[in-house]
Scaffold this motif. Structure first.
Motif: not given
Length: 388
Positions: A160-185
């Motif tokens: 799960d920790l390595a997923r942090g980098a993977q998600i950003a890489q996947q977003a860029q591979a799909m053409g993203a220029e912005t990545l929004v992270h939704y969570s809560f305190p």
């Protein structure tokens, strides 16, 4: 730094089952002819051994339960099925008894347990007292990693920790220029979820992506799940209006997934993966996929339907997940690995090369395994993305 990440990963393993805060919709049952279950070319015609599979019940863990049924349908009497109780925390003696019942059969030479809930270490310990010849494969360990490592011969856990980098890489591979992270305190107070967020942010910035953090209502708060979902429904279009359609969205809570997918498709944005990667998680419901009874749980059918819906919505290349549900992967790969071991085609009990090859075949894509700490038999799994 490496030691700190290992500590965070250990904590993540302990609470990963509760991290989503709300359960995912139950997956559809997987019948015996699931497209993901293909016998290995060298599977024995009439094996002189049996392989036990222990999973949760349908109500506790349907994906792994159906995957076990698939293996039974594929290999017949070579597979022995058992379950642990729904109240596994309070009924660990039942888990022990059920595993001992499988081990009492001298023909059982391997046991695959998914999920390896609390009580697994005690159960395996009792089995070892009577049988030291049984290969033990454990997926999704729910006990302290340094404890369970002494019991399983092969242990597999999502990285799960390595997923942090993977998600950003996947977003860029799909053409993203912005990545929004939704969570809560509350989620961000969990050190491991915060660490994954930090790794995602660092990788996004390294790749040149704008990283945006947005607080959403906690589904356990006063507004409940409806409040969280309503917020996502309203806020995601605002983010697309502000940053454009080259915006990818990720959330840390299961209840966010269906409205997030709906609004991503509606606005033409990018959806790289769920909090809990699986083709069954929120995608069928969000895309309006109706599954006939004879196709329930057929992975190839689900993947085809998702791709068809994305094509119809002109969203090709903008929606993704992992190619195989994680727990179904662990069951199928665990059984196929046990066969390779029992047929003498592995280098010892823990052969990373053989396991990687099997898991990549099941996933129909490249997967990455890393060792947890210094344990050569404890593997952290990063799945293969599939873009529709």
């Amino acid at each position: 730094m490496k030691k700190s990440l290992l500590i965070l990963l250990a904590l993540l393993m302990v609470i990963s089952l509760a991290a989503c805060g709300s359960p995912a919709p139950a997956p559809e049952p997987a019948p015996a002819d699931s497209g993901s279950a293909e016998a290995p070319a060298e599977a024995p015609a009439e094996a002189s051994y049996k392989i036990g599979i222990m999973t949760g019940t349908v109500s506790q863990g349907e994906e792994e339960f159906r995957a076990a049924e698939n293996m039974k349908a594929m290999y017949g009497d070579m597979i022995v099925l058992s379950t642990y109780p729904d109240r596994f925390m309070q009924e660990q003696e039942t888990t022990i008894t059920n595993m001992m019942a499988m081990a009492a059969d001298p023909d059982v030479k391997a046991i695959v347990m998914v999920q390896a809930v609390p009580g697994a270490a005690a159960a395996v310990g009792r089995v070892r007292e009577l049988r030291d010849d049984i290969l033990i494969v454990l997926g999704v360990p729910g006990e302290d990693p340094d404890v369970i490592a002494d019991y399983g011969d092969v242990i597999i856990q999502t990285n799960d920790l390595a997923r942090g980098a993977q998600i950003a890489q996947q977003a860029q591979a799909m053409g993203a220029e912005t990545l929004v992270h939704y969570s809560f305190p509350r989620h961000m107070s969990y050190e491991m979820l915060a660490a994954r967020r930090d790794l995602m942010k660092a990788e996004a910035e390294k790749l040149g992506l704008r990283f945006v953090e947005e607080d959403a209502p906690d589904p356990t708060g006063d507004a409940g799940v409806p409040g969280t979902q309503q917020f996502i429904m309203e806020d995601l279009p605002r983010k697309v209006a502000e940053y454009g359609t080259s915006t990818a969205f990720f959330g840390t809570n299961c209840s966010m997934m269906e409205p997030m997918i709906r609004q991503t498709v509606e606005t033409g944005a990018i959806y790289p993966v769920q909090c809990c990667p699986s083709p069954y998680h929120a995608l069928p419901a969000a895309l309006g996929i109706s599954v006939p009874e004879d196709k329930a749980g057929d992975l190839d059918y689900i993947l085809g339907q998702i791709e068809e819906k994305c094509d119809e919505a002109e969203m090709s290349g903008r929606v993704a997940t992992w190619s195989v549900p994680v727990n179904m992967m662990y069951v199928e790969a665990g059984v196929k690995y046990a066969i390779e071991y029992l047929e003498g085609r592995t280098d010892g009990k823990a052969d990373a090369a053989v396991l990687t090859s099997i898991m990549s075949e099941v996933a129909d894509g490249e997967i990455v395994l890393e060792n947890y700490g210094d344990y050569e038999h404890y593997y952290l799994y990063l799945g293969a993305p599939i873009i529709f």
